[in-house]
Design an enzyme around this catalytic site. Structure first.
Site, PDB file in Angstrom:
ATOM      1  CD  GLU A   1      -6.755  19.420 -11.919  1.00  0.00           C
ATOM      2  OE1 GLU A   1      -5.588  19.166 -11.610  1.00  0.00           O
ATOM      3  OE2 GLU A   1      -7.205  20.574 -12.016  1.00  0.00           O
TER       4      GLU A   1
HETATM    5  C1  ACM Z   1      -5.303  20.557 -15.996  1.00  0.00           C
HETATM    6  O1  ACM Z   1      -4.091  20.846 -15.909  1.00  0.00           O
HETATM    7  N1  ACM Z   1      -6.036  20.513 -14.907  1.00  0.00           N
HETATM    8  C2  ACM Z   1      -5.917  20.236 -17.253  1.00  0.00           C
END
Ligand code: ACM
Length: 687
Positions: free
Chosen positions: A321
């Site tokens: 992310e």
């Molecule tokens: C995640 O759930 N950001 C790995």
């Protein structure tokens, strides 16, 4: 006043009765979880007595010696028997339970964890090629203890067992909310009880850096609110897990999810600014600067410190992310990319990953990371953790199968995000590599297994277990047992049984929700609250916390919703009974007692709310539940008297059901589907 206690008991009895009916159609013969690979049950019972004894033979191991002692402790607590003879040393043929282990196992992926159990009138024989396999077998033996009017016994049985997948993990996130060592240890015990073998610790994120760094002490003084694990505590955790045959994998999440690191060392960030610890949930902009050589010097020194604590071969660098907003906004990063022919943020992160892979190679560690770390030049020693689709709209398992095809070892977490509060069934039916999927042998060999994920934005130590367990036991079965073991009702039946058994390991998954309800009841009888609680589940996905902004680090997490669990047991039983009734199956339970008690429940709940302001948030939920129950009773009356309501009645009924679908106290009523089915059936009859 109605006798709530009696009605409630009657209802519990009806749930148990329905489980007995289900058990009659069970796919499995014994209440074990994970279910062993091969089970041959025969006639006969071996009763436990005060003379029952245990011997451990073969290659001596500290691990097995301790596990044997704990096994006996559990056995006497489970049975209440005063066993005289405790442990027998070196007198193999005299003990009732003879454990034979040939070697000391290594806590590593792919270690032999197989064992066999033979129980007949002569006693119990547990054989394993090493002490880890023997320890797994001891847990099966504890689960196998049954009771009848004569006493506690083991059924005569032959078991041949080994895991289907090598990597059977659980990720715990002590960054969002700190989780003390004692809580981790309890969960390690429970993991071992259901044969999980990897604990992945998400040690850093935007909300806190939880590894004690002696080299960079500001990571703890500024990067936390004072809660972090000392190195001594982490060593203790590693040893504790090793005793249970569980590998610990540390994660330091970079380059994104780095607010805590940058709060301490802002000079490593991509933006020339100061940073403060994040309090909310979500994806944030603070990101390490991959063009700054000091970042690599920092990470090298930090990783050098971390690897001294975690002896296992894997080191997880996170990598998820990173939206790259601060990279886009930085002139010098854009210049660096141009100069080096780096065309995208993904490529820039690839450059960063390769630098980290080299650093970790110095320490003989294999890099592991979330699926975003996959780029063209990544060495095949990297392990890819597939997760997208867990809540994003990505294709489930897309990255798992791609990584496996490209020659990376890989594990799956999509489907096993327990913080989403989805039902056990939804996770249980996700298989990392089902036979039906068109995978090459090469791909299959690279799929190591899976990992349960327990993100803790909405979890504190008191609620960790009720979010993890017993659902984690069902997922452990998916990772360990043959693919064919997947009958859902049979799973729920065994899981209910194992859930109670797990309390022997001091797990708080049942006691803590009860404690929350006791607190909320403010001295009143708790049964009206339990009746409603059993009909609701927390809002699913991330809807409980819209935009990640409703709750923050210091919000209360022992409210009504925190007592609710992902599988509302009362609602599941009710909906099953509606199905039974509408499909004219045999042995259906009378739906009316529970509906009558639910219809009258709201008056009871209002009396509690008057003394418990924290519960005001469930007023409409409770009113709706009672209204829906009354509607269901009316519907049943119409169905049973073959009479027809006017069409306006159906319009009103739908309004009631729609209104009752609204959340209350961040929970949702789960009997709506059953009642809707009844109304729909009535509608069908009158057309
Ligand atoms: C995640 O759930 N950001 C790995």
């Amino acid at each position: 006043m109605i006798d709530m206690r009696n009605i409630y008991r009657q209802y519990i009895f009806s749930i148990l009765f329905s489980l007995v009916i289900v058990a009659a159609h069970a796919q499995t013969a014994l209440p074990l979880m994970p279910y062993p690979k091969e089970v041959q049950l025969s006639e006969g019972k071996l009763y436990l007595t005060e003379e029952t004894s245990l011997s451990i033979n073969g290659k001596y191991s500290d691990r097995l010696s301790k596990e044997g002692t704990q096994f006996l402790r559990q056995l006497v607590e489970q049975t209440g028997l005063f066993i005289n003879q405790s442990k027998v040393v070196g007198a193999i043929d005299q003990a009732t339970i003879q454990v034979q282990s040939l070697a000391v196992g290594q806590v590593e992926i792919g270690e032999d964890e197989s064992y066999t159990i033979q129980i007949d009138q002569s006693g119990v024989k547990l054989n394993a090629s090493n002490d880890i396999g023997a320890s797994r077998g001891l847990m099966t033996l504890l689960q196998l203890v049954q009771a009848d009017s004569k006493g506690y016994y083991w059924p005569h049985v032959a078991i041949d067992d080994e895991p289907r997948f090598r990597w059977r993990g659980m990720m715990i996130d002590p960054s969002r909310h700190f989780l003390p060592v004692t809580d981790l240890k309890r969960n390690i015990d429970a993991m071992a009880a259901v044969k999980l073998n990897v604990l992945h610790l998400h040690l850093s994120d935007d909300q806190g850096f939880r590894f004690e760094s002696k080299v960079f002490p500001k990571l703890n003084s500024l990067g936390t609110d004072g809660n972090y694990y000392s190195q001594e505590e982490l060593k203790d955790i590693v040893d504790y897990a090793s005793q249970k045959g569980i590998l610990i994998v540390p994660e330091i999440d970079v380059p994104g999810h780095a607010t805590a690191i940058l709060t301490a060392y802002p000079e490593l960030g991509s933006k020339d600014t100061t940073y403060v610890l994040e309090r909310f949930a979500g994806i944030f902009d603070p990101t390490l600067d991959p063009t700054n050589e000091e970042v690599y010097v920092f990470l090298d020194k930090l990783f050098a410190e971390i690897v001294t604590i975690f002896p296992g071969p894997y080191f997880n660098i996170g990598g998820d992310e990173n939206l790259g907003k601060h990279w886009n906004e930085s002139e010098h990063i854009q210049k660096f990319m141009k100069k080096n022919g780096i065309k995208s943020n993904h490529e820039l992160q690839g450059y960063f990953n390769l630098r980290l892979q080299k650093i970790l190679a110095q320490y003989e560690k294999r890099m592991m990371g979330w699926e975003e770390i996959m780029i063209d030049d990544l060495e095949k020693s990297a392990l890819i953790h597939s997760w997208k689709g867990a809540w994003e709209k990505a294709t489930p398992k897309q990255s798992l199968y791609k990584a496996a095809a490209e020659g990376y070892q890989t594990i799956l977490s999509n489907g096993y995000y327990l913080d989403l509060m989805l039902t056990t069934e939804s996770s249980y039916l996700v298989d990392p590599a089902p036979k039906a999927d068109n995978l090459s042998d090469f791909q299959r060999s690279n799929i190591l297994g899976g990992e349960i994920c327990m993100w803790s934005e909405l979890v504190i130590p008191q609620t960790l277990e009720s979010r993890l367990w017993p659902r984690a036991a069902a997922i452990a079965e998916r990772f360990w047992s043959p693919e064919e073991i997947k009958d859902v009702e049979d799973m729920y039946d065994r899981m209910d049984h194992i859930s109670l058994w797990l309390e022997n390991f001091d797990l708080k998954h049942i006691s803590e929700p009860n404690r929350i309800i006791r607190k909320l009841a403010a001295g009143h009888d708790t049964e009206p609250l339990h009746l409603l609680l059993d009909m609701v589940e927390p809002m699913k996905g991330y809807t409980r916390n819209p935009g990640g902004t409703m709750y923050n680090t210091f919000s209360p997490y022992t409210k009504w919703v925190d007592a609710a669990t992902a599988d509302a047991p009362g609602a599941r039983a009710f909906n099953n009974q509606v199905d039974c009734y509408l499909n004219s199956k045999i042995g259906c339970q009378d739906l009316k007692p529970v509906l009558e008690s639910l219809a009258e429940n709201h008056d009871q709940i209002m009396k509690i709310i008057a003394d418990s302001p924290s519960l005001q948030e469930i007023q409409s939920l409770s009113a709706n539940a009672s209204r829906v129950a009354s509607l269901a009773l009316e519907t049943l009356d119409y169905l049973e008297t073959n009479s027809k309501p006017k069409s306006k009645w159906f319009v009103d009924a739908k309004d009631i059901l729609n209104e009752a679908s609204e959340q209350g106290g961040r929970t949702e009523l789960q009997v709506i589907s059953g009642v809707s089915d009844l109304v729909t059936a009535l509608e069908g009859e009158v057309k």
